[in-house]
Design a protein around this motif. Structure first.
Motif, short mmCIF file in Angstrom:
data_model
loop_
_atom_site.label_atom_id
_atom_site.label_comp_id
_atom_site.label_asym_id
_atom_site.label_seq_id
_atom_site.Cartn_x
_atom_site.Cartn_y
_atom_site.Cartn_z
N PRO A 212 0.80 -1.24 0.00
CA PRO A 212 0.00 0.00 0.00
C PRO A 212 0.83 1.28 0.00
O PRO A 212 0.48 2.24 -0.66
CB PRO A 212 -0.83 -0.13 1.29
CG PRO A 212 -0.92 -1.60 1.53
CD PRO A 212 0.34 -2.20 1.01
N GLN A 213 1.93 1.31 0.73
CA GLN A 213 2.75 2.53 0.72
C GLN A 213 3.80 2.52 -0.41
O GLN A 213 4.54 3.49 -0.56
CB GLN A 213 3.51 2.68 2.04
CG GLN A 213 2.64 3.01 3.24
CD GLN A 213 3.51 3.32 4.47
OE1 GLN A 213 3.70 4.47 4.82
NE2 GLN A 213 4.01 2.28 5.11
N GLY A 214 3.92 1.41 -1.11
CA GLY A 214 4.97 1.32 -2.13
C GLY A 214 6.31 0.96 -1.53
O GLY A 214 7.03 0.10 -2.02
N ARG A 215 6.62 1.59 -0.46
CA ARG A 215 7.82 1.30 0.34
C ARG A 215 7.50 1.73 1.77
O ARG A 215 6.58 2.53 1.98
CB ARG A 215 9.04 2.05 -0.19
CG ARG A 215 8.83 3.56 -0.16
CD ARG A 215 10.09 4.33 -0.45
NE ARG A 215 9.88 5.77 -0.46
CZ ARG A 215 9.80 6.55 0.61
NH1 ARG A 215 9.86 6.03 1.83
NH2 ARG A 215 9.61 7.85 0.49
N PRO A 216 8.25 1.23 2.75
CA PRO A 216 7.93 1.67 4.11
C PRO A 216 8.21 3.16 4.30
O PRO A 216 9.04 3.72 3.57
CB PRO A 216 8.89 0.84 4.99
CG PRO A 216 9.96 0.36 4.08
CD PRO A 216 9.36 0.26 2.72
N THR A 217 7.55 3.77 5.24
CA THR A 217 7.95 5.11 5.67
C THR A 217 9.33 4.96 6.30
O THR A 217 9.56 4.06 7.11
CB THR A 217 6.93 5.64 6.71
OG1 THR A 217 5.68 5.85 6.02
CG2 THR A 217 7.39 6.94 7.34
N ILE A 218 10.25 5.82 5.88
CA ILE A 218 11.63 5.68 6.36
C ILE A 218 11.88 6.65 7.52
O ILE A 218 11.67 7.86 7.39
CB ILE A 218 12.65 6.00 5.23
CG1 ILE A 218 12.38 5.14 3.98
CG2 ILE A 218 14.08 5.83 5.74
CD1 ILE A 218 12.78 3.71 4.05
N ILE A 219 12.32 6.06 8.64
CA ILE A 219 12.70 6.87 9.81
C ILE A 219 14.20 6.74 10.00
O ILE A 219 14.78 5.69 9.71
CB ILE A 219 11.96 6.37 11.09
CG1 ILE A 219 10.44 6.42 10.88
CG2 ILE A 219 12.35 7.21 12.30
CD1 ILE A 219 9.63 5.97 12.08
N GLN A 220 14.83 7.80 10.47
CA GLN A 220 16.27 7.73 10.71
C GLN A 220 16.61 8.60 11.91
O GLN A 220 15.85 9.52 12.25
CB GLN A 220 17.02 8.19 9.45
CG GLN A 220 18.29 7.41 9.16
CD GLN A 220 19.49 8.03 9.83
OE1 GLN A 220 19.51 9.24 10.03
NE2 GLN A 220 20.49 7.23 10.15
N ALA A 221 17.73 8.30 12.57
CA ALA A 221 18.07 9.05 13.78
C ALA A 221 19.51 9.54 13.76
O ALA A 221 20.14 9.66 14.80
CB ALA A 221 17.82 8.19 15.02
#
Ligand SMILES: Cc1cc2nc3c(=O)[nH]c(=O)nc-3n(C[C@H](O)[C@H](O)[C@H](O)COP(=O)(O)O)c2cc1C
Length: 435
Positions: A212-221
């Protein structure tokens, strides 16, 4: 129109907080504590729950795993992706984030698991991209030497390139599933990727349908220079532990400029600051809580120093605890390079003990008050900084804290039109990008 504030919940699938004063009965190894907490956050219209993860018990403090085992510190972790699946099953709208290491996970496996979880969660998965800054994980995978900080980011660049190609290997309209003709998908629209880089090689296509999103939502720190560039290029959300408004504003402005440098729009990367306000229903309650946080038991101070050492991959036990930290060459810090420097911005000069006390308080001290006062401070920070949101770092045992926040602070922010009253997006990314 006022800019609304995003919220997330950050914890880990581990024992952290197991003996805290507000811990509810329950077993952190079981899913229920996390599911219940996520449901509280969802009632509060949070964007996501994010679970940290580490692949080994570190020996960063005094060269031994003892403190980490003794106090149940970060490093003792169960698998965050499996937990995210269980939490997704108990929620409907809120995103679920898992932390996965680029250095110690084959990219095909990562791309496949996150795409699968995106299907299972109906478009709500986020991936917190980490490069693993601690030797423990590497030792467990048979790698004796922790690769260099910047070299890990270099390798991660190629990892991302490959994963994005895998997620894009099925065109969005490639799946037909027509019972009459018996055609499942159009082979013209499903492409091998034949990727061959310096570190990775993969034929593709992914054997998971477009999610559904095409790719995951990307989080980074990332908060080092190299880490910030990485986030600016790839991430939808960057999370950062900042304590003071001036520090937050500098980070925010810097990130938004970097995003433009990579040809993206500033609003395509949302900055979330990690906080845990001290909250009380009366000023007297708030003062009592603040006073208690100033005097943690010695064991908590040691636990905090061990945790900081682990996060930096740098042994803090060799310094005098009652003196400010001397200057350290950044190259010696293989983990989070700015973990400590943010305590020392704008001429501040705390002793290591004071840093440990702040850390033991979970960065709670800088925002404190009754619900109205906390709402005022959150609003003030967002107006001063420019956006975008906060991540509440709350142990999974501490349901009463989250319940109190959702029941008393959230309605005030909603009343001021500073928080959403309902989810409008169908996917996590749509909700994150909504404002
Ligand atoms: C809030 C926060 C959460 C993090 N969570 C994890 C984690 O769960 N697992 C991990 O291996 N690293 C974690 N990290 C480490 C970062 O991903 C990053 O590798 C580290 O900060 C080193 O990069 P930097 O020097 O660019 O900050 C976290 C860092 C921060 C600030």
């Amino acid at each position: 129109m006022k800019k609304k504030i995003h919220f997330g919940w950050f914890t880990e699938y581990g024992p952290i907080g197991w003996d805290g004063p507000d811990a509810v009965e329950g077993d952190w190894r079981q899913p229920e504590l996390y599911q219940k907490m996520a449901q509280i956050c969802e009632k509060g219209m949070f964007d996501f729950a994010l679970f940290a993860d580490h692949l080994g018990i570190t020996a960063s403090f005094k060269g031994s795993i003892d403190n980490y085992v003794k106090y149940g510190l970060n490093g003792i972790n169960h698998d965050s992706t499996l937990l995210a699946t269980m939490v997704a099953a108990a929620t409907k709208h809120m995103g679920v984030g898992t932390t996965v290491s680029t250095m110690l996970t084959p990219p095909y496996l990562l791309a496949r698991q996150t795409a699968s979880l995106d299907h299972l969660s109906k478009g709500r998965v986020a991936w917190n991209v980490v490069t693993t800054g601690n030797a423990a994980g590497f030792l467990n995978f048979g790698i004796d030497q922790l690769p260099d900080h910047d070299a890990r980011y270099e390798q991660a660049e190629e990892y991302m390139e490959l994963c994005f190609k895998l997620w894009g290997s099925w065109e969005p309209d490639s799946v037909i599933m027509d019972r009459k003709t018996g055609i499942f998908a159009d082979p013209e629209k499903v492409h091998p990727i034949d990727f061959e880089g310096e570190y990775y090689k993969s034929r593709g296509p992914l054997n998971v349908l477009p999610s559904p999103q095409g790719r995951p939502t990307i989080i980074q720190a990332g908060s080092s220079q190299r880490g910030k560039d990485f986030a600016a290029k790839w991430a939808d959300v960057v999370i950062v532990g900042a304590h003071y408004v001036d520090d937050m504003k500098a980070y925010y402005d810097d990130m938004k400029e970097r995003v433009i440098k990579f040809g993206r729009k500033p609003e395509q990367l949302k900055v979330f600051f990690i906080i845990k306000p001290v909250l009380g229903q009366t000023e007297e309650q708030v003062n009592q809580k603040l006073e208690a946080l100033k005097h943690p038991p010695e064991s908590l101070i040691h636990a905090a120093l061990s945790a900081l050492s682990s996060r930096m991959s740098f042994d803090l036990s060799k310094f005098n605890i009652d003196e400010p930290l001397p200057a350290i060459d950044e190259k010696e810090i293989q983990g989070g390079q700015t973990t400590l420097s943010r305590f020392y911005t704008s001429g501040r000069c705390p002793t290591l003990r004071e840093v440990a006390i702040q850390e033991a308080a979970g960065n709670k001290g800088s925002i404190a008050g009754t619900p109205e006062q906390v709402a005022d401070q959150l609003q003030h920070i967002m107006e001063s900084v420019g956006g975008d949101g906060f991540v509440l770092r709350v142990d999974t045992h501490d349901h009463s804290y989250m319940q109190e926040f959702v029941d008393t602070v959230v309605p005030i922010l909603q009343e001021r039109d500073l928080m959403r009253k309902e989810y409008t997006g169908n996917t996590l990314r749509e909700n994150v990008m909504e404002f």
